[in-house]
Design an enzyme around this catalytic site. Sequence first.
Site, PDB file in Angstrom:
ATOM      1  N   GLU A  49       0.776  -1.087   0.015  1.00  0.00           N
ATOM      2  CA  GLU A  49       0.014   0.108  -0.067  1.00  0.00           C
ATOM      3  C   GLU A  49       0.962   1.192   0.068  1.00  0.00           C
ATOM      4  O   GLU A  49       2.136   1.335   0.749  1.00  0.00           O
ATOM      5  CB  GLU A  49      -0.802  -0.060   1.205  1.00  0.00           C
ATOM      6  CG  GLU A  49      -1.849   1.040   1.371  1.00  0.00           C
ATOM      7  CD  GLU A  49      -2.571   1.066   2.916  1.00  0.00           C
ATOM      8  OE1 GLU A  49      -2.331   1.840   3.606  1.00  0.00           O
ATOM      9  OE2 GLU A  49      -3.252   0.236   3.083  1.00  0.00           O
ATOM     10  N   TYR A  51       7.593   1.424  -7.759  1.00  0.00           N
ATOM     11  CA  TYR A  51       6.796   0.097  -7.837  1.00  0.00           C
ATOM     12  C   TYR A  51       6.172   0.027  -9.213  1.00  0.00           C
ATOM     13  O   TYR A  51       6.287  -1.354  -9.673  1.00  0.00           O
ATOM     14  CB  TYR A  51       5.726   0.255  -6.883  1.00  0.00           C
ATOM     15  CG  TYR A  51       6.248   0.548  -5.425  1.00  0.00           C
ATOM     16  CD1 TYR A  51       7.268  -0.213  -4.729  1.00  0.00           C
ATOM     17  CD2 TYR A  51       5.473   1.390  -4.458  1.00  0.00           C
ATOM     18  CE1 TYR A  51       7.666  -0.202  -3.457  1.00  0.00           C
ATOM     19  CE2 TYR A  51       5.915   1.672  -3.147  1.00  0.00           C
ATOM     20  CZ  TYR A  51       6.851   0.683  -2.730  1.00  0.00           C
ATOM     21  OH  TYR A  51       7.312   1.027  -1.424  1.00  0.00           O
TER      22      TYR A  51
END
Length: 143
Positions: A92, A104
């Site tokens: 998250e 990411y």
Amino acid sequence: MTPTEMAALHAVCFTNTRPWGRAEFESLCAQKHTKTFCLPSGFALIQVIADEAEILTIAIAPQAQRRGIGTLLCKKISEDCGKNGVTKIFLEVAADNHKARGLYQKLGYREIARRAGYYTSGREVAQDAIILAQNLTSVAKII
């Protein structure tokens, strides 16, 4: 890296949210499903349950950011998870954490969900929590 060192680094890195304290790191590190990945200027904590892993936190010293340490930690996590039967890694990230989101995305994580207005502490405007996942079967193409 000790829980005290992790807490100190976390406090420097997470100024928009409440950083985790020594006791939280001690508790997490003592859990059988938690794994720690450490480098001299950063660390990552993950939890592995069955064939799924979740990156709980990654902290890189501010002066060492943008030097490949986050990439190295994420690759170590993916390699370790792949060797141990994990097929998917979740994490998250706050919508306004553009550096982390870029990392990411580069590593093959894809958005799968959002929690609207989840991050409020220390922010003038609430930020969505973006849930990302990486399928380890497709990681070899990226790494």
